[in-house]
Every structure is written in structure tokens, then in C-alpha cells.
Design a protein around this motif. Structure first.
Motif, PDB file in Angstrom:
ATOM      1  N   TYR A 164       0.341  -0.876   0.352  1.00 40.21           N
ATOM      2  CA  TYR A 164      -0.081   0.086   0.337  1.00 40.21           C
ATOM      3  C   TYR A 164       0.957   1.156   0.102  1.00 40.21           C
ATOM      4  O   TYR A 164       0.894   1.900  -0.826  1.00 40.21           O
ATOM      5  CB  TYR A 164      -1.021   0.093   1.108  1.00 40.21           C
ATOM      6  CG  TYR A 164      -1.408   1.418   1.655  1.00 40.21           C
ATOM      7  CD1 TYR A 164      -3.256   1.091   0.710  1.00 40.21           C
ATOM      8  CD2 TYR A 164      -1.980   1.987   1.203  1.00 40.21           C
ATOM      9  CE1 TYR A 164      -4.223   1.692   0.332  1.00 40.21           C
ATOM     10  CE2 TYR A 164      -1.996   3.794   2.121  1.00 40.21           C
ATOM     11  CZ  TYR A 164      -3.830   3.286   1.144  1.00 40.21           C
ATOM     12  OH  TYR A 164      -4.530   3.987   1.089  1.00 40.21           O
TER      13      TYR A 164
ATOM     14  N   ARG B  98      -5.472  -5.594  -5.228  1.00 40.85           N
ATOM     15  CA  ARG B  98      -6.800  -6.419  -5.602  1.00 40.85           C
ATOM     16  C   ARG B  98      -6.680  -7.899  -5.172  1.00 40.85           C
ATOM     17  O   ARG B  98      -6.799  -8.470  -3.861  1.00 40.85           O
ATOM     18  CB  ARG B  98      -7.286  -6.767  -7.181  1.00 40.85           C
ATOM     19  CG  ARG B  98      -8.647  -6.960  -6.842  1.00 40.85           C
ATOM     20  CD  ARG B  98      -8.997  -7.413  -8.030  1.00 40.85           C
ATOM     21  NE  ARG B  98      -8.096  -6.994  -9.329  1.00 40.85           N
ATOM     22  CZ  ARG B  98      -8.558  -6.991 -10.466  1.00 40.85           C
ATOM     23  NH1 ARG B  98      -9.458  -8.584 -11.064  1.00 40.85           N
ATOM     24  NH2 ARG B  98      -7.962  -5.865 -11.680  1.00 40.85           N
TER      25      ARG B  98
ATOM     26  N   GLU C  91      -7.218   3.854  -2.902  1.00 38.14           N
ATOM     27  CA  GLU C  91      -8.609   3.908  -1.846  1.00 38.14           C
ATOM     28  C   GLU C  91      -9.168   2.634  -2.075  1.00 38.14           C
ATOM     29  O   GLU C  91      -9.930   1.924  -1.303  1.00 38.14           O
ATOM     30  CB  GLU C  91      -9.211   5.386  -2.442  1.00 38.14           C
ATOM     31  CG  GLU C  91      -8.102   6.097  -1.179  1.00 38.14           C
ATOM     32  CD  GLU C  91      -9.040   7.547  -1.710  1.00 38.14           C
ATOM     33  OE1 GLU C  91      -9.719   7.457  -2.940  1.00 38.14           O
ATOM     34  OE2 GLU C  91      -8.044   8.978  -1.234  1.00 38.14           O
ATOM     35  N   LYS C  92      -9.808   2.189  -3.721  1.00 34.56           N
ATOM     36  CA  LYS C  92     -10.215   1.568  -4.254  1.00 34.56           C
ATOM     37  C   LYS C  92     -10.013  -0.187  -3.664  1.00 34.56           C
ATOM     38  O   LYS C  92     -11.240  -0.225  -2.792  1.00 34.56           O
ATOM     39  CB  LYS C  92     -10.079   1.157  -5.622  1.00 34.56           C
ATOM     40  CG  LYS C  92     -11.377   0.082  -6.007  1.00 34.56           C
ATOM     41  CD  LYS C  92     -10.724   0.514  -7.645  1.00 34.56           C
ATOM     42  CE  LYS C  92      -9.897  -0.489  -7.938  1.00 34.56           C
ATOM     43  NZ  LYS C  92      -9.773  -0.599  -9.151  1.00 34.56           N
ATOM     44  N   ASN C  93      -8.551  -0.309  -3.438  1.00 34.10           N
ATOM     45  CA  ASN C  93      -8.690  -2.064  -2.896  1.00 34.10           C
ATOM     46  C   ASN C  93      -8.496  -1.386  -1.208  1.00 34.10           C
ATOM     47  O   ASN C  93      -8.704  -2.312  -0.836  1.00 34.10           O
ATOM     48  CB  ASN C  93      -7.223  -2.146  -3.314  1.00 34.10           C
ATOM     49  CG  ASN C  93      -7.162  -2.386  -5.030  1.00 34.10           C
ATOM     50  OD1 ASN C  93      -7.949  -3.749  -5.639  1.00 34.10           O
ATOM     51  ND2 ASN C  93      -6.517  -1.513  -5.695  1.00 34.10           N
ATOM     52  N   LEU C  94      -8.226  -0.871  -0.837  1.00 38.86           N
ATOM     53  CA  LEU C  94      -8.455  -1.011   0.390  1.00 38.86           C
ATOM     54  C   LEU C  94      -9.760  -1.209   1.008  1.00 38.86           C
ATOM     55  O   LEU C  94     -10.133  -2.094   1.868  1.00 38.86           O
ATOM     56  CB  LEU C  94      -7.744   0.321   1.350  1.00 38.86           C
ATOM     57  CG  LEU C  94      -7.664   0.626   3.062  1.00 38.86           C
ATOM     58  CD1 LEU C  94      -6.626   0.081   3.308  1.00 38.86           C
ATOM     59  CD2 LEU C  94      -7.442   2.231   3.163  1.00 38.86           C
ATOM     60  N   ASN C  95     -10.679  -0.753   0.141  1.00 34.82           N
ATOM     61  CA  ASN C  95     -12.068  -0.765   0.576  1.00 34.82           C
ATOM     62  C   ASN C  95     -12.081  -2.222   0.780  1.00 34.82           C
ATOM     63  O   ASN C  95     -13.800  -2.859   1.289  1.00 34.82           O
ATOM     64  CB  ASN C  95     -13.097  -0.015   0.149  1.00 34.82           C
ATOM     65  CG  ASN C  95     -12.793   1.423   0.246  1.00 34.82           C
ATOM     66  OD1 ASN C  95     -13.103   1.330   1.597  1.00 34.82           O
ATOM     67  ND2 ASN C  95     -13.165   2.290  -0.299  1.00 34.82           N
TER      68      ASN C  95
ATOM     69  N   ILE D 156     -13.083  -3.420   7.964  1.00 37.08           N
ATOM     70  CA  ILE D 156     -12.556  -1.800   8.417  1.00 37.08           C
ATOM     71  C   ILE D 156     -11.786  -1.868   9.468  1.00 37.08           C
ATOM     72  O   ILE D 156     -10.956  -0.961   9.622  1.00 37.08           O
ATOM     73  CB  ILE D 156     -13.643  -0.764   9.222  1.00 37.08           C
ATOM     74  CG1 ILE D 156     -14.968  -0.566   8.069  1.00 37.08           C
ATOM     75  CG2 ILE D 156     -13.562   0.023   9.794  1.00 37.08           C
ATOM     76  CD1 ILE D 156     -16.025   0.306   8.478  1.00 37.08           C
TER      77      ILE D 156
ATOM     78  N   GLN E 287      -8.669  -2.388   7.614  1.00 36.80           N
ATOM     79  CA  GLN E 287      -8.116  -1.503   6.728  1.00 36.80           C
ATOM     80  C   GLN E 287      -7.315   0.047   7.981  1.00 36.80           C
ATOM     81  O   GLN E 287      -6.117   0.682   7.562  1.00 36.80           O
ATOM     82  CB  GLN E 287      -9.361  -0.509   6.665  1.00 36.80           C
ATOM     83  CG  GLN E 287     -10.114  -0.937   5.582  1.00 36.80           C
ATOM     84  CD  GLN E 287     -11.282  -0.115   4.935  1.00 36.80           C
ATOM     85  OE1 GLN E 287     -11.048   0.661   5.120  1.00 36.80           O
ATOM     86  NE2 GLN E 287     -12.282  -1.307   3.936  1.00 36.80           N
TER      87      GLN E 287
END
Length: 204
Positions: free
Chosen positions: A100, A138, A181-185, A189, A192
Motif C-alpha cells: 500500500y 486486489r 482507496e479502491k482496494n483498501l475498501n 474496517i 483497514q
């Protein structure tokens, strides 16, 4: 040349790197996908050496394999030799934080089993630069598929003024933030928060 009968050339309209990669993946008849960007080249015995390492690795279908590499100029002069840090024995959380925080696993060095694409899907063709980084994140965040270093210099990555990473500097920065941001989701939580905390520690 008898090998020429085993080579299939695919012609298609220019749809970007992701589109070209996906066309190759869809046409695969073997077990393994080997990336090689047009500007780059592989060492003579690259595939053989990588496969020997891969078959000695546990759970090799759960990994994206990558190697050290040379950086060369348009005249094939060696500018640098990139020795990647060995993250193989890190925990999944540590690997996630490192990826990341900083792209690693130069795509032109990578070897990927076809089952990875069956699990994680193909490359995102809407991303015009950074599609490899999106796919790595991903795979790791969504499917626990890790990047795994083969500690050999087996490819040469060409650096020149016209390559996309030079022409799209500011655009690439914005794209990378969106990819992260997309893949962290994809993560719960609590995970994250753990990854972001670990990234903060790395950046201190």
C-alpha cells in the motif's frame, strides 16, 4: 525454427496495457502467464530459473512471483541493478502495508499462475497506467494472493523519456491514490485501520 509454431500473435486495436494483457490471458493454453513489456527483455534462462524456484515454493498458486532486475537505457546500457527487499517471510498484514505504501514487484519480471486470474479476475481496462499496481493490491487485499520474490536478476527494465510513467507523472500520482482507496475498501474496517497505522509507522 520449431518454436515458431508454438508462438501465437494476437492482433487487436490499441485499448491500453490492461486490454492487451487480458487478450493474452484469455488466449492462454498453458498454466503460467509471463509478463514482458515491449521495451524490456528477459535473461536467456529466465523462465527455466523462475520455474525451478516456483516448484520449490509451497502454495505457489497463491503467489505472484517477481525478481530483481536491471534498469537499462535505450542503447541497452545498464543504469542500475534493482535488488528488491526480501519480504517473503513477512506477515500478510506487513506485506499489505508495504505494498500500500510503495509499489513493488516490477511487472515485467512477474510470473503468474492462471488460477490467480480465475480467483481475482483480469486487469482493469479502465486504468490506463498503474493497472499492475491495481491488480497486485486486489490480489493481496481481496484474495490473500501475495507477491513472492525470486532472488535472481532475470529481466531488464528499459527507461526512456517517452515511457508512460514519465509522460503521465501528475496523472499517475492521482491514479495511484484512487487505486489505493479502491482496494483498501476490500478489507474489513479493522484491517483497514491496522494497515494505515502500519503505513504511518513505515513513513516515520
Amino acid at each position: 525454427d520449431p518454436l515458431s509454431k508454438q508462438i501465437k500473435i494476437i492482433e487487436k486495436e490499441n485499448g491500453g496495457v490492461g486490454s492487451a494483457l487480458n487478450a493474452g490471458i484469455k488466449a492462454m493454453t498453458g498454466e503460467w502467464f509471463k509478463w514482458l513489456s515491449a521495451d524490456d527483455h528477459l535473461e536467456k534462462n529466465c523462465i527455466e530459473i523462475m520455474m525451478n524456484h516456483i516448484h520449490d515454493t509451497k502454495n505457489y498458486k497463491d503467489k505472484i512471483f517477481y525478481t530483481h532486475y536491471e534498469v537499462i537505457d535505450p542503447e541497452n546500457k545498464i543504469l542500475d541493478i534493482v535488488i528488491e527487499p526480501d519480504r517473503n517471510n513477512m506477515s500478510l498484514a506487513q506485506k499489505s502495508a508495504h505494498l500500500y505504501d510503495n509499489y513493488y514487484g516490477n511487472a515485467t519480471t512477474c510470473m503468474i499462475h492462471k488460477s490467480v486470474f480465475e480467483r481475482a479476475g483480469l486487469f482493469d481496462e479502465t486504468i490506463k497506467n498503474g493497472d499492475d499496481y491495481d491488480f497486485w493490491l486486489r490480489c493481496l487485499f481481496g484474495h490473500d494472493i501475495e507477491l513472492y520474490l525470486i532472488p535472481e536478476v532475470l529481466a531488464s527494465y528499459r527507461k526512456h523519456p517517452e515511457q508512460l510513467t514519465n509522460r503521465r507523472g501528475a496523472e499517475l500520482f492521482i491514479t495511484v491514490q484512487k487505486i489505493r482507496e479502491k482496494n483498501l475498501n476490500l478489507l474489513p474496517i479493522p484491517m483497514q485501520k491496522q494497515i494505515l497505522h502500519m503505513v504511518d509507522e513505515l513513513d516515520k
